[in-house]
Design a protein around this motif. Structure first.
Motif, PDB file in Angstrom:
ATOM      1  N   GLY A  51       0.838  -1.204   0.000  1.00 39.85           N
ATOM      2  CA  GLY A  51       0.000   0.000   0.000  1.00 39.85           C
ATOM      3  C   GLY A  51       0.874   1.254   0.000  1.00 39.85           C
ATOM      4  N   HIS A  52       1.883   1.271   0.877  1.00 38.62           N
ATOM      5  CA  HIS A  52       2.776   2.443   0.901  1.00 38.62           C
ATOM      6  C   HIS A  52       3.434   2.646  -0.467  1.00 38.62           C
ATOM      7  N   VAL A  53       3.866   1.555  -1.079  1.00 36.60           N
ATOM      8  CA  VAL A  53       4.484   1.669  -2.415  1.00 36.60           C
ATOM      9  C   VAL A  53       3.473   2.290  -3.388  1.00 36.60           C
ATOM     10  N   ALA A  54       2.226   1.848  -3.288  1.00 37.85           N
ATOM     11  CA  ALA A  54       1.189   2.320  -4.228  1.00 37.85           C
ATOM     12  C   ALA A  54       0.860   3.796  -4.048  1.00 37.85           C
ATOM     13  N   SER A  55       1.249   4.395  -2.900  1.00 35.02           N
ATOM     14  CA  SER A  55       1.016   5.838  -2.732  1.00 35.02           C
ATOM     15  C   SER A  55       1.763   6.592  -3.833  1.00 35.02           C
ATOM     16  N   ALA A  56       2.879   6.027  -4.293  1.00 34.14           N
ATOM     17  CA  ALA A  56       3.653   6.684  -5.367  1.00 34.14           C
ATOM     18  C   ALA A  56       2.912   6.618  -6.707  1.00 34.14           C
ATOM     19  N   TYR A  57       2.117   5.559  -6.921  1.00 31.24           N
ATOM     20  CA  TYR A  57       1.347   5.483  -8.187  1.00 31.24           C
ATOM     21  C   TYR A  57       0.362   6.650  -8.272  1.00 31.24           C
ATOM     22  N   LEU A  58      -0.204   7.014  -7.101  1.00 36.29           N
ATOM     23  CA  LEU A  58      -1.202   8.090  -7.084  1.00 36.29           C
ATOM     24  C   LEU A  58      -0.573   9.451  -7.371  1.00 36.29           C
ATOM     25  N   CYS A  59       0.716   9.584  -7.061  1.00 32.28           N
ATOM     26  CA  CYS A  59       1.387  10.878  -7.241  1.00 32.28           C
ATOM     27  C   CYS A  59       2.151  10.960  -8.558  1.00 32.28           C
ATOM     28  N   HIS A  60       2.447   9.817  -9.151  1.00 27.92           N
ATOM     29  CA  HIS A  60       3.224   9.798 -10.405  1.00 27.92           C
ATOM     30  C   HIS A  60       2.458   8.932 -11.394  1.00 27.92           C
ATOM     31  N   GLN A  61       1.658   9.576 -12.198  1.00 25.52           N
ATOM     32  CA  GLN A  61       0.708   8.860 -13.068  1.00 25.52           C
ATOM     33  C   GLN A  61       1.385   7.884 -14.021  1.00 25.52           C
ATOM     34  N   GLN A  62       2.640   8.179 -14.402  1.00 20.96           N
ATOM     35  CA  GLN A  62       3.306   7.309 -15.391  1.00 20.96           C
ATOM     36  C   GLN A  62       4.083   6.162 -14.742  1.00 20.96           C
ATOM     37  N   LEU A  63       4.225   6.226 -13.419  1.00 22.48           N
ATOM     38  CA  LEU A  63       5.078   5.231 -12.737  1.00 22.48           C
ATOM     39  C   LEU A  63       4.511   3.826 -12.851  1.00 22.48           C
ATOM     40  N   GLN A  64       5.358   2.898 -13.286  1.00 20.70           N
ATOM     41  CA  GLN A  64       4.957   1.495 -13.278  1.00 20.70           C
ATOM     42  C   GLN A  64       6.166   0.617 -12.971  1.00 20.70           C
ATOM     43  N   ALA A 121      11.772   1.643  -1.223  1.00 24.14           N
ATOM     44  CA  ALA A 121      12.121   1.634   0.209  1.00 24.14           C
ATOM     45  C   ALA A 121      10.901   2.118   0.970  1.00 24.14           C
ATOM     46  N   VAL A 122      10.399   1.284   1.868  1.00 25.99           N
ATOM     47  CA  VAL A 122       9.272   1.695   2.720  1.00 25.99           C
ATOM     48  C   VAL A 122       9.843   1.953   4.109  1.00 25.99           C
ATOM     49  N   LEU A 123       9.815   3.240   4.494  1.00 26.41           N
ATOM     50  CA  LEU A 123      10.434   3.680   5.742  1.00 26.41           C
ATOM     51  C   LEU A 123       9.347   4.290   6.620  1.00 26.41           C
ATOM     52  N   SER A 124       9.011   3.593   7.710  1.00 29.72           N
ATOM     53  CA  SER A 124       7.898   4.100   8.522  1.00 29.72           C
ATOM     54  C   SER A 124       8.129   3.784   9.990  1.00 29.72           C
ATOM     55  N   GLY A 125       7.079   3.924  10.781  1.00 33.46           N
ATOM     56  CA  GLY A 125       7.188   3.639  12.213  1.00 33.46           C
ATOM     57  C   GLY A 125       7.235   2.147  12.475  1.00 33.46           C
ATOM     58  N   VAL A 138      10.438   5.867  -2.699  1.00 32.70           N
ATOM     59  CA  VAL A 138      10.620   5.894  -1.241  1.00 32.70           C
ATOM     60  C   VAL A 138       9.308   6.364  -0.637  1.00 32.70           C
ATOM     61  N   ALA A 139       8.734   5.551   0.246  1.00 31.83           N
ATOM     62  CA  ALA A 139       7.400   5.847   0.796  1.00 31.83           C
ATOM     63  C   ALA A 139       7.366   5.528   2.285  1.00 31.83           C
ATOM     64  N   GLY A 140       6.209   5.753   2.924  1.00 29.87           N
ATOM     65  CA  GLY A 140       6.069   5.524   4.362  1.00 29.87           C
ATOM     66  C   GLY A 140       6.249   6.835   5.118  1.00 29.87           C
ATOM     67  N   GLY A 141       5.805   6.877   6.368  1.00 33.75           N
ATOM     68  CA  GLY A 141       5.815   8.105   7.170  1.00 33.75           C
ATOM     69  C   GLY A 141       7.138   8.853   7.148  1.00 33.75           C
ATOM     70  N   GLU A 178      16.158   7.866 -10.946  1.00 29.51           N
ATOM     71  CA  GLU A 178      14.939   8.672 -10.876  1.00 29.51           C
ATOM     72  C   GLU A 178      14.231   8.360  -9.553  1.00 29.51           C
ATOM     73  N   ILE A 179      13.948   9.404  -8.765  1.00 34.67           N
ATOM     74  CA  ILE A 179      13.361   9.188  -7.430  1.00 34.67           C
ATOM     75  C   ILE A 179      11.868   9.535  -7.468  1.00 34.67           C
ATOM     76  N   PHE A 180      11.044   8.648  -6.950  1.00 36.47           N
ATOM     77  CA  PHE A 180       9.598   8.870  -6.891  1.00 36.47           C
ATOM     78  C   PHE A 180       9.157   8.886  -5.432  1.00 36.47           C
ATOM     79  N   LEU A 181       8.686  10.051  -4.973  1.00 37.62           N
ATOM     80  CA  LEU A 181       8.225  10.183  -3.585  1.00 37.62           C
ATOM     81  C   LEU A 181       6.741  10.519  -3.579  1.00 37.62           C
ATOM     82  N   PRO A 182       6.004  10.034  -2.588  1.00 36.06           N
ATOM     83  CA  PRO A 182       4.614  10.492  -2.476  1.00 36.06           C
ATOM     84  C   PRO A 182       4.591  11.947  -2.015  1.00 36.06           C
TER      85      PRO A 182
END
Ligand code: KG4
Ligand code: ZN
Length: 335
Positions: free
Chosen positions: A117-130, A136-140, A270-273, A294-298
């Protein structure tokens, strides 16, 4: 496809409606009810309190998500829910709610892995990302680097052996007396530092393998605070935050450098809190520029736990027929 998604794996109760197709990735609504204030007096998430608070909030926030999206439950194509990993009682609150909703309304149900799910947050912000890409999922709760092979398959190549990166920030923040959770405040404090602490904290990037260990870094920072306090001396909180941030962010970059040297990836999510951390974002930009990655962040609103990311991931699972039955259970660990 219109997806109603539910997230309740830790201390955020979230519901969202996303509209997904092969050309569209759109958040129609995203409601998050944070329990941070409820857990703040305890300095960390109290699992039983979290489960109860989820149960209390789920109906209301789901109604809000539908209303804000301007859709009725009847118009929803699929219901999605985080099923693992997370706090078991918290997960079960969301899973049982979503199962009942799906069953009573005759809707298909998709069980989502919170990390995907955290990875998929990047799909919502970068329409072309596949996929494929490195993520890297970095969170609590998580510190994982994985190879995302396609939308529904990944292979973990690096993980923490003990504390997660955000957990280290939060636990040190608690000893420093910062408001819970300490990560965001640590970020702000580190930006204010004027004089260096003069102490270098150990790296969390293990030398003999691809994994991390954040407990050594946490213990070193806590010992530093306790030693000074016992001596009746004061420390500069912003200098400490900066030294700690340097070590934590440096550990992530060190690991990415070593993985880049061995694997030569060209795209990184790179995603997560913790991906909201301003110092990490700067370091990643430099890493990307120097290494040609190329870096894709939410966006900041999608770094922490939310349900929109769960809906986005569910779309790709629904597309391959990966549906859950009424026997779906929550699982605290990764299955
Ligand atoms: O993704 P998330 O909401 O929940 C989990 O899946 O764990 O991440 C929460 C974590 C907490 O540890 C919080 O302190 C940290 O993300 N965090 C930050 C920042 N904002 C939130 N850590 C460092 N810098 C930030 N700006
Ligand atoms: Zn999370």
């Amino acid at each position: 496809m219109l997806i109603l998604s539910i997230e309740s794996s830790c201390d955020e109760t979230a519901a969202a409606v996303v509209e997904m197709s092969h050309t569209t990735r759109r958040i129609r609504s995203s409601i998050i009810a944070s329990q941070a204030e409820i857990h703040a007096p305890f300095g960390g998430v109290v699992p039983e309190i979290a489960s109860r608070a989820h149960t209390e909030a789920l109906t209301t926030i789901t109604r809000q998500a539908l209303a804000q999206a301007g859709v009725s439950l009847g118009e929803i194509d699929t219901i999605a829910v985080t099923a693992y990993p997370g706090l078991i009682g918290a997960l079960l609150a969301g899973v049982n709610f979503a199962k009942s909703l799906a069953y009573a309304n005759g809707k298909p149900l998709v069980a989502v892995n919170h990390i995907m799910g955290h990875v998929a947050s990047a799909y919502l912000c970068h329409q072309q990302l596949q996929p494929p890409f490195l993520a890297a999922v970095l969170s609590g709760g998580h510190t994982s680097i994985m190879k995302v092979e396609d939308y529904t398959t990944y292979r973990t190549i690096s993980r923490t052996r003990d504390d997660a990166i955000g957990e280290a920030f939060d636990k040190i923040g608690r000893v420093m007396g910062l408001p819970y959770p300490g990560g965001a405040e640590m970020d702000r404090l580190a930006a204010q530092a004027t004089t260096p602490l003069g102490v270098k904290f150990p790296s969390a990037a293990l030398r003999d393998c691809d994994d991390f260990s954040f407990s050594g870094l946490k213990t070193a920072a806590v010992n530093y605070i306790h030693t000074l306090t016992q001596r009746g001396e004061e420390y500069d909180p912003s200098a400490l935050a900066a030294a700690l941030t340097d070590a934590a962010v440096g550990s992530v970059i060190t690991r990415l450098e070593s993985l880049h040297a061995t694997r030569g990836f060209t795209r990184l999510v790179v995603a997560g809190g913790v991906s909201a951390n301003s110092h990490l974002r700067k370091a990643l930009a430099t890493f990307g520029e120097v290494r040609g990655v190329e870096i894709f962040l939410p966006t900041l609103d999608l770094c922490g736990d939310n349900a929109a990311m769960i809906g986005a991931q569910a779309y790709y699972q629904a597309k391959i027929g990966d549906f859950a039955g009424t026997n779906l259970n929550g699982t605290s660990t990764i299955i």
